[in-house]
Design a protein around this motif. Structure first.
Motif, PDB file in Angstrom:
ATOM      1  N   GLY A   1      13.961  -6.379  -2.937  1.00 41.67           N
ATOM      2  CA  GLY A   1      14.969  -7.134  -3.668  1.00 41.67           C
ATOM      3  C   GLY A   1      14.551  -8.552  -4.006  1.00 41.67           C
ATOM      4  O   GLY A   1      15.362  -9.343  -4.508  1.00 41.67           O
ATOM      5  N   ALA A   2      13.309  -8.886  -3.757  1.00 37.78           N
ATOM      6  CA  ALA A   2      12.839 -10.259  -3.970  1.00 37.78           C
ATOM      7  C   ALA A   2      12.429 -10.444  -5.428  1.00 37.78           C
ATOM      8  O   ALA A   2      11.251 -10.673  -5.748  1.00 37.78           O
ATOM      9  CB  ALA A   2      11.678 -10.554  -3.031  1.00 37.78           C
TER      10      ALA A   2
ATOM     11  N   LEU B   1      13.247  -0.229  -7.010  1.00 37.22           N
ATOM     12  CA  LEU B   1      14.035  -1.449  -6.868  1.00 37.22           C
ATOM     13  C   LEU B   1      15.068  -1.298  -5.745  1.00 37.22           C
ATOM     14  O   LEU B   1      15.717  -0.259  -5.627  1.00 37.22           O
ATOM     15  CB  LEU B   1      14.742  -1.749  -8.190  1.00 37.22           C
ATOM     16  CG  LEU B   1      15.610  -2.996  -8.260  1.00 37.22           C
ATOM     17  CD1 LEU B   1      14.755  -4.257  -8.141  1.00 37.22           C
ATOM     18  CD2 LEU B   1      16.409  -3.017  -9.564  1.00 37.22           C
ATOM     19  N   LYS B   2      15.215  -2.320  -4.952  1.00 38.21           N
ATOM     20  CA  LYS B   2      16.172  -2.305  -3.844  1.00 38.21           C
ATOM     21  C   LYS B   2      17.594  -2.142  -4.366  1.00 38.21           C
ATOM     22  O   LYS B   2      17.983  -2.773  -5.350  1.00 38.21           O
ATOM     23  CB  LYS B   2      16.067  -3.614  -3.045  1.00 38.21           C
ATOM     24  CG  LYS B   2      17.015  -3.709  -1.838  1.00 38.21           C
ATOM     25  CD  LYS B   2      16.836  -5.033  -1.143  1.00 38.21           C
ATOM     26  CE  LYS B   2      17.826  -5.216   0.005  1.00 38.21           C
ATOM     27  NZ  LYS B   2      17.536  -4.294   1.128  1.00 38.21           N
ATOM     28  N   TYR B   3      18.367  -1.295  -3.709  1.00 38.66           N
ATOM     29  CA  TYR B   3      19.776  -1.151  -4.062  1.00 38.66           C
ATOM     30  C   TYR B   3      20.509  -2.459  -3.747  1.00 38.66           C
ATOM     31  O   TYR B   3      20.298  -3.072  -2.695  1.00 38.66           O
ATOM     32  CB  TYR B   3      20.426  -0.016  -3.264  1.00 38.66           C
ATOM     33  CG  TYR B   3      19.994   1.383  -3.652  1.00 38.66           C
ATOM     34  CD1 TYR B   3      19.175   1.613  -4.748  1.00 38.66           C
ATOM     35  CD2 TYR B   3      20.407   2.486  -2.907  1.00 38.66           C
ATOM     36  CE1 TYR B   3      18.792   2.897  -5.108  1.00 38.66           C
ATOM     37  CE2 TYR B   3      20.019   3.773  -3.252  1.00 38.66           C
ATOM     38  CZ  TYR B   3      19.217   3.973  -4.348  1.00 38.66           C
ATOM     39  OH  TYR B   3      18.833   5.247  -4.684  1.00 38.66           O
ATOM     40  N   GLY B   4      21.361  -2.877  -4.677  1.00 34.95           N
ATOM     41  CA  GLY B   4      22.116  -4.094  -4.445  1.00 34.95           C
ATOM     42  C   GLY B   4      22.657  -4.676  -5.730  1.00 34.95           C
ATOM     43  O   GLY B   4      22.679  -4.022  -6.779  1.00 34.95           O
ATOM     44  N   ILE B   5      23.078  -5.930  -5.639  1.00 30.90           N
ATOM     45  CA  ILE B   5      23.740  -6.637  -6.735  1.00 30.90           C
ATOM     46  C   ILE B   5      22.823  -7.752  -7.230  1.00 30.90           C
ATOM     47  O   ILE B   5      22.285  -8.524  -6.421  1.00 30.90           O
ATOM     48  CB  ILE B   5      25.089  -7.223  -6.270  1.00 30.90           C
ATOM     49  CG1 ILE B   5      25.915  -6.158  -5.525  1.00 30.90           C
ATOM     50  CG2 ILE B   5      25.869  -7.776  -7.463  1.00 30.90           C
ATOM     51  CD1 ILE B   5      26.210  -4.904  -6.320  1.00 30.90           C
TER      52      ILE B   5
ATOM     53  N   GLY C   1      22.262   1.248  -7.592  1.00 33.70           N
ATOM     54  CA  GLY C   1      22.389   2.059  -6.397  1.00 33.70           C
ATOM     55  C   GLY C   1      23.282   3.260  -6.611  1.00 33.70           C
ATOM     56  O   GLY C   1      23.493   3.723  -7.734  1.00 33.70           O
ATOM     57  N   ARG C   2      23.877   3.721  -5.508  1.00 33.15           N
ATOM     58  CA  ARG C   2      24.640   4.974  -5.528  1.00 33.15           C
ATOM     59  C   ARG C   2      26.153   4.769  -5.411  1.00 33.15           C
ATOM     60  O   ARG C   2      26.894   5.724  -5.221  1.00 33.15           O
ATOM     61  CB  ARG C   2      24.167   5.876  -4.385  1.00 33.15           C
ATOM     62  CG  ARG C   2      22.733   6.331  -4.540  1.00 33.15           C
ATOM     63  CD  ARG C   2      22.341   7.308  -3.442  1.00 33.15           C
ATOM     64  NE  ARG C   2      20.964   7.763  -3.572  1.00 33.15           N
ATOM     65  CZ  ARG C   2      20.587   8.785  -4.328  1.00 33.15           C
ATOM     66  NH1 ARG C   2      21.477   9.466  -5.022  1.00 33.15           N
ATOM     67  NH2 ARG C   2      19.318   9.141  -4.387  1.00 33.15           N
ATOM     68  N   ARG C   3      26.620   3.527  -5.465  1.00 33.66           N
ATOM     69  CA  ARG C   3      28.058   3.238  -5.465  1.00 33.66           C
ATOM     70  C   ARG C   3      28.743   3.858  -4.233  1.00 33.66           C
ATOM     71  O   ARG C   3      29.557   4.775  -4.364  1.00 33.66           O
ATOM     72  CB  ARG C   3      28.708   3.756  -6.758  1.00 33.66           C
ATOM     73  CG  ARG C   3      28.041   3.227  -8.004  1.00 33.66           C
ATOM     74  CD  ARG C   3      28.371   3.983  -9.267  1.00 33.66           C
ATOM     75  NE  ARG C   3      28.033   5.392  -9.192  1.00 33.66           N
ATOM     76  CZ  ARG C   3      26.789   5.867  -9.269  1.00 33.66           C
ATOM     77  NH1 ARG C   3      25.770   5.063  -9.415  1.00 33.66           N
ATOM     78  NH2 ARG C   3      26.576   7.171  -9.186  1.00 33.66           N
ATOM     79  N   PRO C   4      28.433   3.392  -3.011  1.00 35.13           N
ATOM     80  CA  PRO C   4      28.925   4.042  -1.792  1.00 35.13           C
ATOM     81  C   PRO C   4      30.433   4.018  -1.621  1.00 35.13           C
ATOM     82  O   PRO C   4      30.982   4.878  -0.934  1.00 35.13           O
ATOM     83  CB  PRO C   4      28.238   3.246  -0.672  1.00 35.13           C
ATOM     84  CG  PRO C   4      27.917   1.924  -1.273  1.00 35.13           C
ATOM     85  CD  PRO C   4      27.588   2.213  -2.711  1.00 35.13           C
TER      86      PRO C   4
END
Length: 330
Positions: A181-182, A225-229, A249-252
C-alpha cells in the motif's frame, strides 16, 4: 513539418524501412520507472546525435508470466500504457516482440541475428548492465558487445539507477511497495503516480443509495495492490481530471465473497461513466480494508475518508513531466 507518428509494432520483421538503422533500447521496461528512463534517455540522446530513429524493444507478454502461467506477474504497466510512456520519452516506435516458450529457446546468436540485425537492422543497442537473452540466458553484456562487433552495431550498457538511499530502482521493488500500500513511495521510484486503466462497469449500486456512487473497475486478477482506501485522481477519455477516493478490495461489509473491484467515488461529479475506459492514479493510501458493524458506521467512515482524500489531493505536486501529463494537465 508535423512530428512523425509513434508506432507500436508487434513483429520486428514488420519494421518500416524508415525505422531501420536505429538506436534500440532493450528491456522489459515494466513500469517504465526511473531506472528504465535512464536507459531510454541514453538511447534517445544517442539517436539524436546519430540522426537515427529511437526504438524500444520490449517483450509481450512478460516472460515471467510465460514461464509461470499459474502465477502471472503483477504488471505495473500493461502494454498500452507502457507504449504511451515510451512515446512520451521521445521515441519513434516500440517493438513488442512476442515472447513464448519457443522464442525463449532461441540461442543468443539467433536472437542477435533474427531480431536485432535482420529484423530491426539496428545501428546501436542500449540496455541495462544485467540484460540477458537467449536460451538459458546464455547471452549477457559481454556477449552482446562481442556480437555487436561482428554484426556491425554499437553497444552501450547503463548501470543500475540507485535512489537517494543507494538502493537499486527496480520493478520488483515497486511491486513490493504497492503490495504494502506504499503508493507514495512507489511513485518516488516510478517518477509518476501508479496508474491503472479499465472500463467502468456496472455494480450493485449500493454506493448510490448511500450517497456515494462509485465508478467500478475490474482490474486484472494478478494485480497485487494492497486492499484498502486510496486518494486518487480519475482521467476520463476526454482528458478531464477528477479527484476522488477509491476502495480496492472485496467490500467485506456488504459483499465479502465478491471479486476484487476498484470503486472510485468521484468528487463533485453527477454524470455517468459507464462504458468509458478511464485511468485512475493513486496518490495516497488512507487505510486498510475494514468490516463495519452496519451501513451507518460504513457511511460515517466514508465521510472521513472523503475529507482526508480531499485534503491530501489539495496539496499534491507533480513529480516529473510524465506525472504532469498523466495526473495534472487536463
Amino acid at each position: 513539418m508535423s512530428p512523425k507518428p509513434f508506432q507500436r509494432i508487434a513483429d520486428p520483421a514488420a519494421l518500416p524501412a524508415s525505422l531501420r538503422g536505429g538506436v534500440a533500447a532493450i528491456g522489459n521496461f515494466d513500469g517504465v520507472h526511473r531506472g528504465h528512463v535512464s536507459v531510454l534517455d541514453r538511447a534517445r540522446a544517442l539517436a539524436e546525435r546519430m540522426g537515427a530513429p529511437a526504438l524500444a524493444l520490449t517483450f509481450e507478454p512478460h516472460p515471467r508470466s510465460v514461464f509461470r502461467p499459474e502465477k502471472p506477474v503483477f504488471r505495473l504497466t500493461p502494454a498500452p500504457l507502457k507504449a504511451e510512456l515510451i512515446r512520451r520519452a521521445g521515441f519513434d516506435a516500440v517493438v513488442e516482440q512476442a515472447f513464448s516458450r519457443e522464442f525463449s529457446g532461441l540461442s543468443a546468436e539467433d536472437f542477435v541475428g533474427r531480431v536485432l540485425t535482420d529484423g530491426l537492422g539496428i545501428a546501436h543497442a542500449v540496455t541495462g548492465f544485467d540484460f540477458h537473452f537467449g536460451k538459458n540466458r546464455q547471452g549477457g553484456p559481454a556477449y552482446l558487445m562481442e556480437a555487436g562487433q561482428r554484426h556491425g552495431f554499437g553497444v552501450t550498457l547503463v548501470d543500475a539507477l540507485r535512489d537517494e538511499g543507494a538502493d537499486v530502482v527496480s520493478s520488483s521493488r515497486i511491486r513490493t511497495l504497492l503490495e504494502e500500500g506504499a503508493v507514495a513511495e512507489a511513485a518516488g521510484l516510478l517518477g509518476y503516480r501508479y496508474t491503472v486503466e479499465a472500463e467502468i462497469v456496472g455494480g450493485k449500486q449500493l454506493g448510490r443509495t448511500l450517497g456515494y456512487p462509485t465508478a467500478n473497475m475490474a482490474l486484472p486478477p494478478e494485480t497485487g495492490l494492497k486492499y484498502g482506501i486510496y486518494a486518487v485522481r480519475l482521467r476520463r477519455p476526454d482528458g478531464s481530471l477528477h479527484d476522488g477516493v477509491a476502495s480496492f478490495g472485496r467490500r467485506p461489509t456488504v459483499d465479502a465473497d465478491g471479486a476484487p473491484l476498484l470503486e472510485t467515488f468521484v468528487f463533485d461529479f453527477s454524470g455517468s461513466l459507464y462504458g468509458e475506459t478511464c485511468r485512475v492514479s493513486l496518490f495516497g493510501f488512507l487505510r486498510g480494508e475494514e468490516k463495519f458493524d452496519g451501513l451507518d458506521a460504513l457511511v460515517a467512515q466514508m465521510k472521513r475518508d472523503e475529507a482526508e482524500a480531499r485534503a491530501l489531493l489539495a496539496g499534491v505536486r507533480p513529480l516529473s513531466a510524465v506525472d504532469v501529463e498523466l495526473c495534472f494537465s487536463g
